[in-house]
Write a protein that holds these residues in place. Structure first.
Motif, PDB file in Angstrom:
ATOM      1  N   ALA A  83       0.855  -1.190   0.000  1.00  0.00           N
ATOM      2  CA  ALA A  83       0.000   0.000   0.000  1.00  0.00           C
ATOM      3  C   ALA A  83       0.892   1.242   0.000  1.00  0.00           C
ATOM      4  CB  ALA A  83      -0.917   0.013   1.213  1.00  0.00           C
ATOM      5  N   LEU A  84       0.347   2.333  -0.533  1.00  0.00           N
ATOM      6  CA  LEU A  84       1.067   3.603  -0.605  1.00  0.00           C
ATOM      7  C   LEU A  84       0.472   4.583   0.401  1.00  0.00           C
ATOM      8  CD1 LEU A  84       1.440   4.090  -4.480  1.00  0.00           C
ATOM      9  CD2 LEU A  84       3.220   3.419  -2.868  1.00  0.00           C
ATOM     10  N   GLU A  85       1.371   5.195   1.171  1.00  0.00           N
ATOM     11  CA  GLU A  85       0.952   6.241   2.104  1.00  0.00           C
ATOM     12  C   GLU A  85       1.563   7.552   1.633  1.00  0.00           C
ATOM     13  OE1 GLU A  85       2.108   5.153   6.005  1.00  0.00           O
ATOM     14  OE2 GLU A  85       0.872   3.343   6.084  1.00  0.00           O
ATOM     15  N   VAL A  86       0.692   8.503   1.278  1.00  0.00           N
ATOM     16  CA  VAL A  86       1.139   9.789   0.745  1.00  0.00           C
ATOM     17  C   VAL A  86       0.838  10.863   1.785  1.00  0.00           C
ATOM     18  CG1 VAL A  86       0.955  11.441  -1.145  1.00  0.00           C
ATOM     19  CG2 VAL A  86       0.654   8.991  -1.595  1.00  0.00           C
ATOM     20  N   GLN A  87       1.864  11.614   2.152  1.00  0.00           N
ATOM     21  CA  GLN A  87       1.704  12.729   3.091  1.00  0.00           C
ATOM     22  C   GLN A  87       2.027  14.029   2.356  1.00  0.00           C
ATOM     23  OE1 GLN A  87       4.094  12.155   6.578  1.00  0.00           O
ATOM     24  NE2 GLN A  87       3.044  10.266   7.197  1.00  0.00           N
ATOM     25  N   THR A 122      -3.517   5.852   0.421  1.00  0.00           N
ATOM     26  CA  THR A 122      -4.118   6.765   1.387  1.00  0.00           C
ATOM     27  C   THR A 122      -3.355   8.090   1.338  1.00  0.00           C
ATOM     28  OG1 THR A 122      -2.689   5.936   3.167  1.00  0.00           O
ATOM     29  CG2 THR A 122      -4.847   4.893   2.895  1.00  0.00           C
ATOM     30  N   VAL A 123      -4.099   9.191   1.418  1.00  0.00           N
ATOM     31  CA  VAL A 123      -3.509  10.526   1.328  1.00  0.00           C
ATOM     32  C   VAL A 123      -3.803  11.266   2.629  1.00  0.00           C
ATOM     33  CG1 VAL A 123      -3.444  12.710   0.084  1.00  0.00           C
ATOM     34  CG2 VAL A 123      -3.749  10.560  -1.177  1.00  0.00           C
ATOM     35  N   ASP A 124      -2.742  11.766   3.251  1.00  0.00           N
ATOM     36  CA  ASP A 124      -2.864  12.537   4.487  1.00  0.00           C
ATOM     37  C   ASP A 124      -2.366  13.950   4.210  1.00  0.00           C
ATOM     38  OD1 ASP A 124      -3.163  13.348   7.102  1.00  0.00           O
ATOM     39  OD2 ASP A 124      -1.182  12.617   7.697  1.00  0.00           O
ATOM     40  N   VAL A 125      -3.212  14.949   4.457  1.00  0.00           N
ATOM     41  CA  VAL A 125      -2.864  16.344   4.204  1.00  0.00           C
ATOM     42  C   VAL A 125      -2.668  17.046   5.541  1.00  0.00           C
ATOM     43  CG1 VAL A 125      -3.575  18.515   3.141  1.00  0.00           C
ATOM     44  CG2 VAL A 125      -4.152  16.332   2.050  1.00  0.00           C
TER      45      VAL A 125
END
Length: 266
Positions: A83-87, A122-125
Motif C-alpha cells: 500500500a502507498l501512504e502519501v503525506q 491513502t492521502v494525508d494532508v
C-alpha cells in the motif's frame, strides 16, 4: 482555469518550483513518480501558497538520504505492505478556508495517484501554516521551524560524521590486520631461511669432518704400508746376509775337507 473530470473541481495552473521541473531519471521508482505528481497536483489547488515548511523539507531530505522512502518538497511517499501512504504538507493562503483547501488537496492528490498505481493509496494532508499579508516578517512558527531545521541538519551532519568515523576505524583495523599478517609471514619466512642456513652449515661441517676422517684413515693406511715395506726390506737384507755367511762357511768347510794331510799324522 482547467476542469478535472475525475476530481470534479477547478484546477489552477501555477508556476512550479525548479525542483519539480527537473526531469526525473529513467529509473525513477513508482514512489518517486507519485511524489512528483502529488506535489504538482497539490500546488494547483486554489488556496495552496506553497508545499512544506522548512522543517518538513529538511526532514524529507534526511529521510531521502537515509534511503527510507521517496519524496519531494512537502510530499512524502512510503510503500508498506503493498500500500502507498502519501503525506502532503501545505501552507494555505489567507483567507481561504483551511479545511476546504485541505479536503480539496486530498481529493485531487488521491485521484491523481490512482492513475499511476493500482496499489491501495491513502492521502494525508497536513496544514503547516497560513500565509497572509501579515507574514512579511517571519512568524513565530517559522522561527520554530527554522530552529527545527538546524536541529535536523545537525543530526544529519552528526550521522554522516559517525558513518565516516566508523568507516575510517574499519579501514584502520583492516590495515593493521594486513600489516600483522605480512609481518607474521616475514617472520615465518626469516625463521625458515635461518633454519635452512643452519642445516646447510651443519651438513657442510659434517661433510668436512668426514673428509678429514677419510684423509686421516688414508694416512694411517699409507704409514702402516710403508712401515711393513721397510720391515720386509730389512728382513730380506738380513736373510741375504745370513745366506752370504752360510756360503762363506760352506766354502771354508769344503776347503778343509779337500786339504792334504801331513805324513806324521796317523
Amino acid at each position: 482555469m482547467q476542469h478535472d473530470p475525475r476530481a470534479n473541481t477547478q484546477v489552477t495552473e501555477v508556476a512550479l518550483p525548479a525542483e519539480l521541473t527537473e526531469p526525473l531519471p529513467d529509473d525513477a521508482s513508482t514512489a518517486t513518480i507519485i511524489a512528483r505528481t502529488a506535489a504538482e497536483t497539490a500546488l494547483g489547488v486554489p488556496g495552496v501558497h506553497h508545499l512544506g515548511g522548512i522543517a518538513a523539507r529538511a526532514a524529507d531530505q534526511l529521510r531521502k538520504q537515509l534511503g527510507r522512502s521517496a519524496g519531494t518538497a512537502g510530499v512524502q511517499v512510503d510503500e508498506q505492505d503493498g500500500a502507498l501512504e502519501v503525506q502532503v504538507a501545505v501552507v494555505v493562503s489567507y483567507p481561504h478556508p483551511v479545511l476546504d483547501v485541505a479536503a480539496e488537496v486530498r481529493q485531487q492528490v488521491t485521484a491523481a495517484t490512482r492513475q499511476l498505481s493500482d496499489l491501495r493509496t491513502t492521502v494525508d494532508v497536513r496544514v503547516l501554516d497560513v500565509h497572509g499579508p501579515f507574514d512579511d516578517e517571519q512568524s513565530p512558527l517559522g522561527r520554530v521551524a527554522e530552529q527545527a531545521t538546524d536541529v535536523v541538519e545537525q543530526a544529519a551532519e552528526a550521522t554522516g560524521e559517525a558513518v565516516k568515523l566508523a568507516a575510517d576505524a574499519t579501514a584502520d583495523t583492516t590495515k593493521r590486520a594486513v600489516d600483522a599478517t605480512v609481518e607474521t609471514g616475514e617472520r615465518v619466512r626469516d625463521s625458515a631461511s635461518e633454519s635452512l642456513a643452519l642445516a646447510s652449515e651443519q651438513a657442510a661441517d659434517a661433510a668436512s669432518s668426514a673428509k678429514d676422517a677419510a684423509e686421516q684413515a688414508r694416512d694411517v693406511v699409507v704409514g702402516a704400508a710403508g712401515r711393513t715395506r721397510d720391515r720386509a726390506a730389512d728382513a730380506a737384507g738380513a736373510a741375504a746376509d745370513a745366506a752370504d755367511d752360510a756360503a762363506v762357511a760352506a766354502d771354508a768347510a769344503l776347503d778343509a775337507a779337500t786339504a792334504p794331510r801331513h805324513r806324521d799324522q796317523p
